[in-house]
Design a protein around this motif. Structure first.
Motif, PDB file in Angstrom:
ATOM      1  N   ARG A  31     -43.572 -13.894  60.914  1.00  0.00           N
ATOM      2  CA  ARG A  31     -44.287 -14.892  60.116  1.00  0.00           C
ATOM      3  C   ARG A  31     -43.412 -16.104  59.818  1.00  0.00           C
ATOM      4  O   ARG A  31     -43.938 -17.181  59.509  1.00  0.00           O
ATOM      5  N   ALA A  32     -42.106 -15.934  59.903  1.00  0.00           N
ATOM      6  CA  ALA A  32     -41.181 -17.034  59.614  1.00  0.00           C
ATOM      7  C   ALA A  32     -39.951 -16.890  60.501  1.00  0.00           C
ATOM      8  O   ALA A  32     -38.872 -16.523  60.025  1.00  0.00           O
ATOM      9  N   ARG A 184     -39.279 -27.809  75.723  1.00  0.00           N
ATOM     10  CA  ARG A 184     -38.585 -28.921  75.082  1.00  0.00           C
ATOM     11  C   ARG A 184     -38.155 -28.557  73.663  1.00  0.00           C
ATOM     12  O   ARG A 184     -37.137 -29.050  73.165  1.00  0.00           O
ATOM     13  N   ALA A 185     -38.934 -27.714  73.013  1.00  0.00           N
ATOM     14  CA  ALA A 185     -38.558 -27.273  71.667  1.00  0.00           C
ATOM     15  C   ALA A 185     -37.237 -26.516  71.704  1.00  0.00           C
ATOM     16  O   ALA A 185     -36.407 -26.642  70.800  1.00  0.00           O
ATOM     17  N   HIS A 186     -37.024 -25.713  72.741  1.00  0.00           N
ATOM     18  CA  HIS A 186     -35.743 -25.013  72.884  1.00  0.00           C
ATOM     19  C   HIS A 186     -34.584 -26.001  72.926  1.00  0.00           C
ATOM     20  O   HIS A 186     -33.536 -25.784  72.308  1.00  0.00           O
ATOM     21  N   GLY A 219     -33.169 -13.540  70.452  1.00  0.00           N
ATOM     22  CA  GLY A 219     -33.836 -14.080  71.631  1.00  0.00           C
ATOM     23  C   GLY A 219     -35.340 -14.153  71.466  1.00  0.00           C
ATOM     24  O   GLY A 219     -35.979 -15.139  71.874  1.00  0.00           O
ATOM     25  N   LEU A 220     -35.934 -13.123  70.869  1.00  0.00           N
ATOM     26  CA  LEU A 220     -37.372 -13.131  70.633  1.00  0.00           C
ATOM     27  C   LEU A 220     -37.749 -14.152  69.565  1.00  0.00           C
ATOM     28  O   LEU A 220     -38.768 -14.846  69.684  1.00  0.00           O
ATOM     29  N   LEU A 221     -36.932 -14.273  68.531  1.00  0.00           N
ATOM     30  CA  LEU A 221     -37.245 -15.203  67.447  1.00  0.00           C
ATOM     31  C   LEU A 221     -37.201 -16.662  67.901  1.00  0.00           C
ATOM     32  O   LEU A 221     -38.026 -17.477  67.457  1.00  0.00           O
ATOM     33  N   VAL A 222     -36.277 -17.006  68.796  1.00  0.00           N
ATOM     34  CA  VAL A 222     -36.249 -18.394  69.266  1.00  0.00           C
ATOM     35  C   VAL A 222     -37.470 -18.690  70.132  1.00  0.00           C
ATOM     36  O   VAL A 222     -37.972 -19.822  70.151  1.00  0.00           O
ATOM     37  N   GLU A 223     -37.962 -17.675  70.832  1.00  0.00           N
ATOM     38  CA  GLU A 223     -39.205 -17.871  71.596  1.00  0.00           C
ATOM     39  C   GLU A 223     -40.377 -18.108  70.643  1.00  0.00           C
ATOM     40  O   GLU A 223     -41.228 -18.976  70.883  1.00  0.00           O
ATOM     41  N   MET A 224     -40.432 -17.347  69.568  1.00  0.00           N
ATOM     42  CA  MET A 224     -41.499 -17.527  68.576  1.00  0.00           C
ATOM     43  C   MET A 224     -41.388 -18.897  67.911  1.00  0.00           C
ATOM     44  O   MET A 224     -42.408 -19.541  67.639  1.00  0.00           O
ATOM     45  N   ARG A 225     -40.164 -19.326  67.649  1.00  0.00           N
ATOM     46  CA  ARG A 225     -39.966 -20.648  67.030  1.00  0.00           C
ATOM     47  C   ARG A 225     -40.460 -21.744  67.959  1.00  0.00           C
ATOM     48  O   ARG A 225     -41.111 -22.699  67.519  1.00  0.00           O
ATOM     49  N   ALA A 230     -44.997 -25.585  69.964  1.00  0.00           N
ATOM     50  CA  ALA A 230     -46.050 -25.873  70.937  1.00  0.00           C
ATOM     51  C   ALA A 230     -47.429 -25.720  70.326  1.00  0.00           C
ATOM     52  O   ALA A 230     -48.343 -26.506  70.615  1.00  0.00           O
ATOM     53  N   ARG A 231     -47.596 -24.720  69.450  1.00  0.00           N
ATOM     54  CA  ARG A 231     -48.906 -24.507  68.829  1.00  0.00           C
ATOM     55  C   ARG A 231     -49.255 -25.628  67.863  1.00  0.00           C
ATOM     56  O   ARG A 231     -50.431 -25.901  67.611  1.00  0.00           O
TER      57      ARG A 231
END
Length: 306
Positions: A31-32, A184-186, A219-225, A230-231
């Protein structure tokens, strides 16, 4: 000093085992993700400081009542070429472990940075040779490859967002734009620096399961971020379909890039995007940030007060 040493050792144990396990199993980080990344960094920093601090206080406890006096006594003895008579084998062993542990971590970070940057330069040269910019996908380089792959390639002096023509053909315009926004967010949020630090920790302690768990969680959290970024520009639907396409396409990105979607990371990301979870309330975010700051400050405070 004995009390401070015991507290630092207890904190080091907690941050090396139960705390990371509980955080990895918790549901609130999805969620965060940005807040959870701060917590993981606080755990890593405090864990290293408390481990070194516990060893240092054990080593100095035999020659002085406080850390400052112990360091002064040790420095004076080193300059005179003799060891304090109160310094026993256990104290010497603890001090040597502290120096070796700190040096090992520092060396791991330095070697990981050098090797990763060298490999990134090689990958940039290959991308420049094997891909080309295209007007249909502005700001990205497209490579001829059948599998749908998307990744960003950071670097000290140049960055690149790389797509394959298999991906361009497989996605709609909205899906493609969502992927580019994600990649690009990465780059803009410097996720590669955070991943580099945790990869160095994992390489320094390959036998330590928590290091691997932390690296995977980050690694998973940076993908979610990046998904959140993008969303904010596009709806969840094109992003979800793009994630599924990339994850099931059988491709793969270089390890020095920020990873694209994999079957392991795609499932929680897709579930999260479709569930449209509510963000954490503001008071919870403030409380977590305050707890993270306090966690990082505890080892130095214990050392100074010892």
């Amino acid at each position: 000093m004995v009390i401070a040493s015991a507290l630092l050792a207890a904190l080091a144990f907690a941050l090396a085992w139960p705390v990371p396990i509980m955080l990895a199993r918790a549901t609130w980080p999805s969620r965060a993700p940005a807040v959870a990344l701060v917590v993981w960094q606080a755990i890593a920093i405090a864990g290293v400081l408390s481990t070194i601090g516990a060893l240092v206080t054990i080593g100095l406890s035999g020659i002085a009542p406080t850390v400052s006096k112990g360091l002064a006594t040790l420095a004076s003895a080193a300059m005179s070429g003799s060891a304090p008579p109160e310094l026993g084998a256990l104290h010497i062993f603890a001090l040597c472990c502290a120096v070796l542990f700190a040096g090992h971590l520092l060396l791991s970070v330095l070697t990981t940075v050098v090797r990763t940057e060298r490999e990134r330069r090689r990958q940039h040269d290959l991308v420049a040779l094997l891909s080309a910019p295209t007007s249909s996908v502005p700001g990205a380089r497209v490579m001829e490859y059948a599998a749908p792959v998307a990744y960003c390639l950071p670097g000290a002096f140049r960055t690149a967002t790389v797509l394959t023509d298999g991906l361009v053909k497989a996605l709609s315009a909205d899906e493609l734009n969502a992927v580019i926004s994600h990649e690009r967010a990465h780059l803009t949020q410097q996720h590669h620096l955070l991943l580099l630090a945790f990869r160095a920790w994992r390489k320094a302690l390959p036998w330590f399961p928590i290091a691997t768990r932390a690296s995977d969680a980050v690694g998973l959290l940076v993908e979610m971020r990046a998904d959140d970024t993008a969303r904010a520009e596009f709806s969840a639907d094109p992003l979800v379909s793009a994630i599924i396409t990339v994850a099931t396409g059988g491709g793969g990105s270089p390890d020095v890039g920020v990873a694209d979607a994999t079957p392991q990371s795609a499932a929680p990301r897709v579930t999260r995007l479709l569930a449209q979870q509510h963000p954490l309330p503001s008071f919870a975010v403030v409380g977590i940030f305050a707890a993270s700051l306090a966690l990082v400050l505890v080892p130095p405070v214990l050392l100074l007060s010892a």
